[in-house]
Design a protein around this motif. Structure first.
Motif: not given
Length: 311
Positions: A211-236
């Motif tokens: 799920q997280i890798v898919n989110r990375m793929v979707e945001t290659i052009e506009t990368p998320l910060s790791l904090e945003e990626l964690a938050q959107q994945s429901g993780l710290t």
């Protein structure tokens, strides 16, 4: 590692061969190194796979001078292949090889030649009981693969892939190992998310990681910060780091960056985009930023990759 010899026996698995060879192909194409390989067979004729495909050898066994790595790939028919009168080509090639990998039932052949005495080794799970009984001087292992300085062993396709990625990381570095691994992880993740392919990815890659890798793929052009990626994945952030280290032995930031740089390399070899356009499509501010990141990760400029574009 530059020269690889692949010794194919009748009854070999196409899948095992692919999992051994395709990661090396990815490394060669990425780094444009002198890495090369050739296929040989014990009888110098075509080897027939378990599914009936024939692969012709590139040269005769006697013509192999030396190998940095010898891959011994055997599947069905291993007992016949291991008869004393059939082991001469194997003995010749192993003497000329700096290191050896035995895949599927290849360990049976090495053990028959006395090359695994007093060593720990593994083999395809379906024959490990017989292997243990047949070769009491070999210490059997139920690990997915066993890696030693000279002789390494593995079982079927998934374990062959894991062994090759470990060897590539050691020989060429984690960046090239990442390139090889993405052929399998990213494709499986994308197919799973779109309802195609298998329902789950074997080995590394839990549902949460996919799920997280898919989110990375979707945001290659506009990368998320790791904090945003964690938050959107429901993780710290700390849990995100632990997940990637546990499953991929790499930080999420490093993985995200290599994903973007891999995409940049693909665009450089398969499109006519200039470097500025490629940079923007991969989340970099300009061509200079992309160039610096690419050189730091792979040791050569991205323009070198453009030279490998197929015509």
């Amino acid at each position: 590692m530059k020269s690889v010899t692949i010794l194919l026996y009748d009854g070999f698995s196409n899948m095992v061969l692919s999992c051994l060879l395709e990661p090396l192909r990815a490394v060669r194409d990425q780094s444009q190194s002198a890495l090369h390989w050739h296929i040989v067979t014990p009888h110098d004729g075509p080897a027939r796979s378990s599914s009936g495909l024939n692969i012709a050898p590139d040269l005769a066994c006697k013509d192999v001078i030396k190998s940095d790595l010898l891959m011994v790939v055997s599947g069905y028919g291993y007992r016949q292949h291991a008869k004393p009168e059939n082991l001469r080509p194997l003995r010749l090639l192993t003497r000329q090889a700096a290191s050896i990998v035995a895949a599927d039932t290849g360990s049976w052949l090495l053990a028959s030649a006395g090359l695994l005495d007093d060593q720990t080794a593994t083999i395809h799970w379906g024959v490990i009981s017989d292997f243990t009984e047949e070769f009491p001087k070999v210490r059997p292992s139920y690990e997915r693969f066993v890696k030693h300085p000279r002789i390494s062993t593995c079982g079927g396709a998934s374990t062959a892939l894991e062994l090759m990625l470990a060897m590539i990381s050691e020989q060429f570095g984690p960046a090239d190992a990442f390139i090889a691994s993405t052929m399998f992880l990213h494709d499986a993740a994308q197919q799973q998310s779109t309802g195609r392919g298998p329902n789950r990815l074997e080995g590394k890659g839990t549902a949460q990681l996919r799920q997280i890798v898919n989110r990375m793929v979707e945001t290659i052009e506009t990368p998320l910060s790791l904090e945003e990626l964690a938050q959107q994945s429901g993780l710290t952030r700390r849990t995100l780091d632990r997940l990637f280290q546990a499953e991929l032995a790499m930080s999420p930031g490093r993985y995200y960056q290599l994903m973007r740089l891999t995409h940049a390399r693909e665009l450089s070899t398969s499109t006519d985009y200039d470097l500025r356009e490629i940079a923007l499509r991969c989340g970099y501010a300009d061509a200079s930023a992309l160039g610096k990141a690419f050189r730091k990760a792979f040791g050569h400029p991205i323009r070198k990759s453009r030279g490998s574009r197929p015509h």
